[in-house]
Write an enzyme that holds these catalytic residues in place. Structure first.
Site, PDB file in Angstrom:
ATOM      1  N   GLU A  27     -12.869   6.665   5.800  1.00  0.00           N
ATOM      2  CA  GLU A  27     -11.971   7.106   6.862  1.00  0.00           C
ATOM      3  C   GLU A  27     -11.434   8.466   6.415  1.00  0.00           C
ATOM      4  OE1 GLU A  27      -9.885   3.570   9.152  1.00  0.00           O
ATOM      5  OE2 GLU A  27      -9.141   3.715   7.118  1.00  0.00           O
ATOM      6  N   ALA A  28     -11.047   9.287   7.384  1.00  0.00           N
ATOM      7  CA  ALA A  28     -10.512  10.594   7.025  1.00  0.00           C
ATOM      8  C   ALA A  28      -9.327  10.448   6.067  1.00  0.00           C
ATOM      9  CB  ALA A  28     -10.110  11.353   8.286  1.00  0.00           C
ATOM     10  N   ASN A  29      -8.567   9.350   6.194  1.00  0.00           N
ATOM     11  CA  ASN A  29      -7.377   9.164   5.360  1.00  0.00           C
ATOM     12  C   ASN A  29      -7.678   8.809   3.899  1.00  0.00           C
ATOM     13  OD1 ASN A  29      -8.002   6.425   5.360  1.00  0.00           O
ATOM     14  ND2 ASN A  29      -6.514   5.895   6.938  1.00  0.00           N
ATOM     15  N   ALA A  39      -4.239   2.866  20.813  1.00  0.00           N
ATOM     16  CA  ALA A  39      -3.002   2.216  20.389  1.00  0.00           C
ATOM     17  C   ALA A  39      -3.076   2.026  18.882  1.00  0.00           C
ATOM     18  CB  ALA A  39      -2.864   0.867  21.078  1.00  0.00           C
ATOM     19  N   ARG A  66      -1.714   6.778  19.408  1.00  0.00           N
ATOM     20  CA  ARG A  66      -2.057   7.994  18.675  1.00  0.00           C
ATOM     21  C   ARG A  66      -3.012   8.836  19.521  1.00  0.00           C
ATOM     22  NH1 ARG A  66       0.335   6.823  14.059  1.00  0.00           N
ATOM     23  NH2 ARG A  66      -0.048   4.831  13.027  1.00  0.00           N
ATOM     24  N   ASP A  81      -6.137   2.220  -3.378  1.00  0.00           N
ATOM     25  CA  ASP A  81      -7.409   1.968  -2.680  1.00  0.00           C
ATOM     26  C   ASP A  81      -7.749   3.134  -1.752  1.00  0.00           C
ATOM     27  OD1 ASP A  81      -5.582   1.538  -0.649  1.00  0.00           O
ATOM     28  OD2 ASP A  81      -6.441  -0.375  -0.005  1.00  0.00           O
ATOM     29  N   SER A 113       0.792  -1.219   0.000  1.00  0.00           N
ATOM     30  CA  SER A 113       0.000   0.000   0.000  1.00  0.00           C
ATOM     31  C   SER A 113       0.834   1.282   0.000  1.00  0.00           C
ATOM     32  CB  SER A 113      -0.936  -0.071   1.206  1.00  0.00           C
ATOM     33  OG  SER A 113      -1.834   0.979   1.230  1.00  0.00           O
ATOM     34  N   GLY A 169      -2.560   0.277  15.347  1.00  0.00           N
ATOM     35  CA  GLY A 169      -2.510  -1.127  14.951  1.00  0.00           C
ATOM     36  C   GLY A 169      -1.351  -1.408  14.019  1.00  0.00           C
ATOM     37  N   THR A 170      -0.702  -0.380  13.521  1.00  0.00           N
ATOM     38  CA  THR A 170       0.348  -0.608  12.535  1.00  0.00           C
ATOM     39  C   THR A 170       1.730  -0.135  12.996  1.00  0.00           C
ATOM     40  OG1 THR A 170      -0.060   1.521  11.515  1.00  0.00           O
ATOM     41  CG2 THR A 170      -1.290  -0.329  10.633  1.00  0.00           C
TER      42      THR A 170
HETATM   43  C1  16G Z   1      -4.518   0.332   8.101  1.00  0.00           C
HETATM   44  C2  16G Z   1      -5.946   0.290   7.627  1.00  0.00           C
HETATM   45  C3  16G Z   1      -6.552   1.675   7.629  1.00  0.00           C
HETATM   46  C4  16G Z   1      -6.367   2.345   8.959  1.00  0.00           C
HETATM   47  C5  16G Z   1      -4.932   2.301   9.416  1.00  0.00           C
HETATM   48  C6  16G Z   1      -4.821   2.758  10.850  1.00  0.00           C
HETATM   49  C7  16G Z   1      -6.957  -1.022   5.868  1.00  0.00           C
HETATM   50  C8  16G Z   1      -6.912  -1.400   4.418  1.00  0.00           C
HETATM   51  N1  16G Z   1      -6.002  -0.216   6.266  1.00  0.00           N
HETATM   52  O1  16G Z   1      -3.717   1.021   7.194  1.00  0.00           O
HETATM   53  O2  16G Z   1      -7.914   1.536   7.319  1.00  0.00           O
HETATM   54  O3  16G Z   1      -6.794   3.681   8.899  1.00  0.00           O
HETATM   55  O4  16G Z   1      -4.461   0.964   9.362  1.00  0.00           O
HETATM   56  O5  16G Z   1      -3.503   2.714  11.269  1.00  0.00           O
HETATM   57  O6  16G Z   1      -7.816  -1.441   6.628  1.00  0.00           O
HETATM   58  P1  16G Z   1      -3.128   2.866  12.791  1.00  0.00           P
HETATM   59  O7  16G Z   1      -3.847   1.764  13.557  1.00  0.00           O
HETATM   60  O8  16G Z   1      -1.657   2.754  12.845  1.00  0.00           O
HETATM   61  O9  16G Z   1      -3.617   4.216  13.251  1.00  0.00           O
HETATM   62 MG    MG Z   2      -3.690   1.203   0.093  1.00  0.00          MG
END
Ligand code: 16G
Ligand code: MG
Length: 579
Positions: A417-419, A543, A551, A325, A104, A545-546
């Site tokens: 989502e805002a993003n 927290a 945050r 996407d 992505s 997720g990535t």
């Molecule tokens: C991922 C999610 C996105 C979400 C982001 C939040 C998909 C395809 N992607 O990129 O929707 O906004 O995680 O990230 O579901 P964060 O948990 O680090 O804030």
């Molecule tokens: Mg993407």
């Protein structure tokens, strides 16, 4: 005796010391950002930053303490994902399952993989868990055993048909990873269709088309040409002869969206007749330029146009992310100030338009529209939808799958989502109603025809940057609006997003769609106290997720108050995270 599954797994052995886990439901200690930040060498960084989204919305993170050649990190996982895809297809009596190789908006050296369900939606959560377990099995024998355990548990006939569709984005590692998936699929005896390079939403489209071919729900022709023809024709019909103002510059993040948009343009009404599109940042010959200083994530995070942007005041621009996407719009106003039109703005624009068309078609009593947002949606956007558009707003946890599921419960669910991730979904009953309704006058007939074209123009399997961008253009053309009119619908509350590094983000637990913390104890009360000190204040902490971080989002009546609130809440989070 040798077994093809054991052989395939042994061909791509799992690196020792690596643990693969979800991102959005991250396990203790698994840390993408920390690993990046604490890995000074190029090799370590590349390895540590590799992540694996095993399903939409659930990012799988590879964390390690040792340096390995980056190319080895994902190979074993991809082979196993091939096995899981085959099992998933067999569990659904041979329906097509999709495998998309992409990371992505992430840096070019990263890569990952997503599995797609038969109607183009995201993998069932139960199977996310199975995929993760499979990814972490140590060797060929363990993998084979687990493969057979899954088959036994779900009564899967291992001699039944398995069909899998694959595509990838333009990352340099994609070709090798494709080979790894194919080894798994071959070992599992699956039938494979490889579409080569596609955007993620195109792959979702293919999966849905293949599984609905010849049925009353047929979604389209499962070819790239079929995709362009469907969306191109729907765009033309939905425009109803209206011409969008000015032109649209599309920044393609130097990703797969570039060449695909160039192709799609050939199926749109010719320049001069409808929309004039300028394609920029579409260099896929240089994969190292992917998402670098361009793309939706750059624009949204930095709140500015890509440095290469050459557009003048009032010129409409949008940016896709690396797998197309996600999309955000923006422009420079007459004072040359950058103005962002993000996912919240797309949702409000589209919801207002669809609401009008439903009303004009005479269907307002039978079809209800709702908007689904996350806590990151600006308070002004929520208020605009509820009070001005008079539509219902649902709030869900972050991650596309949560919004999608909530939108599925509505007649017409507009979710963004805002993003910039998002789309619109129509319930089966709503589709029937719109298909069968007999208009009572020419006005109703016109609105009905626009609605029908919008249904075709919107990729309902998943948010699709190309289809979303065309939808925005249709709405702007009908309203005869430029970006300034769109921006003027409401004024965003000033806001601030901060990232706080803590030693263990898993202690931060939330409820109420991530808007309130239940743990650490007492922290929410302290946040509430700070929020009450500012006008129109709102703040929450969750927290990530990535990334290995918490945050903090804050908004308030003025920029100073929003920034102050964010800083104070971040400080509280930091204290709670270190005690
Ligand atoms: C991922 C999610 C996105 C979400 C982001 C939040 C998909 C395809 N992607 O990129 O929707 O906004 O995680 O990230 O579901 P964060 O948990 O680090 O804030
Ligand atoms: Mg993407």
């Amino acid at each position: 005796m040798s077994n093809p599954i054991v052989d395939a797994v042994q061909k791509h052995p799992a690196p020792e010391g690596l643990k693969y886990t979800y991102g959005t439901a991250g396990d203790k200690g698994v840390s993408l950002t920390n690993a990046r930040m604490h890995s000074p060498t190029r090799t370590q960084r590349a390895v540590a930053s590799t992540f694996i989204p095993l399903a939409i919305g659930s990012t799988c993170t590879a964390l390690l303490s040792l340096a390995l050649p980056p190319c080895d990190v994902l190979d074993s996982v991809l082979t196993r994902v091939g096995l899981v895809a085959a099992l998933r297809s067999r569990s659904l009596k041979g329906k097509w399952i999709g495998v998309m190789i992409t990371a992505s908006h992430n840096p070019p050296e990263d890569n990952g993989v997503k599995l797609v369900e038969p109607l183009g939606n995201m993998l069932q959560e139960e199977w996310e868990v199975l995929s993760t377990e499979m990814a972490n099995k140590a060797n060929g024998d363990e993998v084979l055993q687990y493969y057979q355990d899954i088959a036994a548990k779900y009564r899967i006939d291992l001699d039944g048909p398995a069909r899998v569709v694959i595509a990838r984005d333009t990352r340099a590692s994609g070709a090798r990873l494709l080979g790894c998936v194919q080894d798994g699929l071959k070992a599992a005896g699956a039938e494979v269709k490889d579409y080569g390079f596609l955007t993620t939403p195109q792959l979702h489209y293919m999966v849905r088309c293949l599984n609905t071919e010849g049925t009353k729900d047929a979604y389209g022709t499962p070819t790239e040409k079929g995709y362009y023809e469907k969306f191109g024709a729907a765009f033309k019909t939905a425009l109803k002869g209206k011409k969008p103002q000015g032109s649209l510059t599309v920044d393609c993040a130097n990703g797969v969206g570039g060449p695909k948009l160039v192709e799609l343009i050939k199926y749109l009404p010719p320049k001069g007749e409808a929309l004039d599109i300028h394609v920029v940042n579409d260099n896929v010959i240089k994969p190292e330029s992917l998402n670098v200083d361009c793309g939706a994530d750059f624009v949204k995070t930095n709140q500015r146009a890509p440095p290469t942007s050459k557009t003048g005041p009032g010129d409409r621009c949008c940016s896709l992310d690396g797998d197309a996407d996600r999309v955000v719009f923006y422009f420079k106003d007459t004072s040359n100030v950058f103005r962002l039109l993000d996912g919240d703005r797309i949702a409000t624009l589209v919801a207002s338009f669809l609401g009008d068309q439903v009303r004009l078609a005479g269907l307002a009593d039978s079809i209800k529209i709702g908007v689904v947002q996350t806590a990151y949606a600006n308070g002004a956007a929520t208020q605009y939808v509820e009070q001005h558009l008079r539509l219902k707003v649902d709030c869900t946890a972050t991650g596309v799958k949560h919004l999608h599921h909530a939108a599925e419960k509505l007649d017409i669910g507009v979710y963004f989502e805002a993003n910039g991730h998002g789309t619109v979904i129509f319930s089966p009953d709503t589709l029937d109603t719109i298909a069968q309704y007999e208009p009572k006058n020419p006005g109703q007939a016109e609105a009905l025809s626009v609605l029908r074209a919008c249904i075709d123009l919107i990729n309902q399997s998943v948010g699709d940057a190309l289809s979303d961008a065309l939808l925005v253009e249709v709405v702007l053309a009908h309203k005869n609006w430029g970006p300034q009119e769109w921006l003027s619908t409401y004024t965003d509350l000033p806001n601030r997003l901060l990232k706080v590094l803590v030693s263990d983000r898993t202690i931060f637990k939330t409820t109420d769609a991530e808007r309130k913390l239940t743990s650490p104890e007492g922290l929410q009360k302290q946040i509430d106290a700070e929020v009450s000190k500012v006008r129109q204040g709102r703040s929450f902490a969750r927290a990530s997720g990535t990334e290995d971080a918490v945050r903090v989002y804050a908004e308030a009546a003025t920029k100073a108050e929003a920034e102050d609130l964010a800083r104070k809440v971040a400080e509280l989070v930091k204290q709670a995270g270190s005690s």
